[in-house]
Motif scaffolding. Structure first.
Motif, PDB file in Angstrom:
ATOM      1  N   ASN A  36       0.835  -1.206   0.000  1.00  0.00           N
ATOM      2  CA  ASN A  36       0.000   0.000   0.000  1.00  0.00           C
ATOM      3  C   ASN A  36       0.868   1.254   0.000  1.00  0.00           C
ATOM      4  OD1 ASN A  36      -2.702   1.272   0.265  1.00  0.00           O
ATOM      5  ND2 ASN A  36      -1.836   2.005   2.172  1.00  0.00           N
ATOM      6  N   ASP A  40       0.820   4.099  -2.856  1.00  0.00           N
ATOM      7  CA  ASP A  40       0.510   5.473  -2.462  1.00  0.00           C
ATOM      8  C   ASP A  40       1.598   6.435  -2.922  1.00  0.00           C
ATOM      9  OD1 ASP A  40      -1.144   7.427  -0.854  1.00  0.00           O
ATOM     10  OD2 ASP A  40       0.777   7.601   0.193  1.00  0.00           O
ATOM     11  N   MET A  43       1.235   6.952  -6.617  1.00  0.00           N
ATOM     12  CA  MET A  43       0.040   7.737  -6.949  1.00  0.00           C
ATOM     13  C   MET A  43       0.221   9.224  -6.660  1.00  0.00           C
ATOM     14  SD  MET A  43      -2.297   5.837  -8.306  1.00  0.00           S
ATOM     15  CE  MET A  43      -3.743   6.860  -8.132  1.00  0.00           C
ATOM     16  N   HIS A  82      -3.884  -3.340  -4.579  1.00  0.00           N
ATOM     17  CA  HIS A  82      -3.940  -1.902  -4.271  1.00  0.00           C
ATOM     18  C   HIS A  82      -4.021  -1.061  -5.542  1.00  0.00           C
ATOM     19  CE1 HIS A  82      -3.787  -1.684   0.028  1.00  0.00           C
ATOM     20  NE2 HIS A  82      -2.846  -2.601   0.046  1.00  0.00           N
ATOM     21  N   TRP A  83      -3.312  -1.446  -6.609  1.00  0.00           N
ATOM     22  CA  TRP A  83      -3.416  -0.716  -7.880  1.00  0.00           C
ATOM     23  C   TRP A  83      -4.828  -0.805  -8.430  1.00  0.00           C
ATOM     24  CZ3 TRP A  83      -0.780   3.112  -9.420  1.00  0.00           C
ATOM     25  CH2 TRP A  83       0.594   3.207  -9.198  1.00  0.00           C
ATOM     26  N   ARG A  86      -7.058   1.464  -6.358  1.00  0.00           N
ATOM     27  CA  ARG A  86      -6.849   2.882  -6.682  1.00  0.00           C
ATOM     28  C   ARG A  86      -7.480   3.229  -8.036  1.00  0.00           C
ATOM     29  NH1 ARG A  86      -3.238   5.947  -3.484  1.00  0.00           N
ATOM     30  NH2 ARG A  86      -3.162   4.826  -1.503  1.00  0.00           N
TER      31      ARG A  86
END
Length: 90
Positions: A36, A40, A43, A82-83, A86
């Motif tokens: 994560n 993050d 991103m 997680h990708w 998102r």
């Protein structure tokens, strides 16, 4: 395990780096938090090479200091999840 480990939870004081935010602290797979964090960081527009290097260094540091085995396959799996998460939220 934290649950939503991200860049905004790090505090820096000179050379010291600290993590602050224990509202969702729980037992679980540490690979989830490390994955994560890497997503993050990416991103937030960080340079991809820097993200890769920093994430790899973080995983290596965790392996050195953790008494448990760290399975890189789970790290990869959590990172993919997680990708996807998102991308869904965009």
């Amino acid at each position: 395990m934290h649950g939503d480990f991200h860049v905004g939870q790090w505090l820096r004081d000179g050379d010291a780096l600290m993590f602050m935010d224990f509202d969702e602290l729980a037992r679980g797979d540490p690979a989830l938090d490390l994955a994560n964090f890497g997503v993050d960081l990416a991103m937030r527009g960080s340079d991809p090479e820097t993200v890769t290097r920093f994430t790899e260094d973080l995983v290596d540091a965790y392996r050195r200091h953790d008494g448990l085995a760290f399975d890189p396959r789970w790290f990869h799996w959590h990172r993919v999840v997680h990708w996807i998460n998102r991308a869904y939220r965009l």
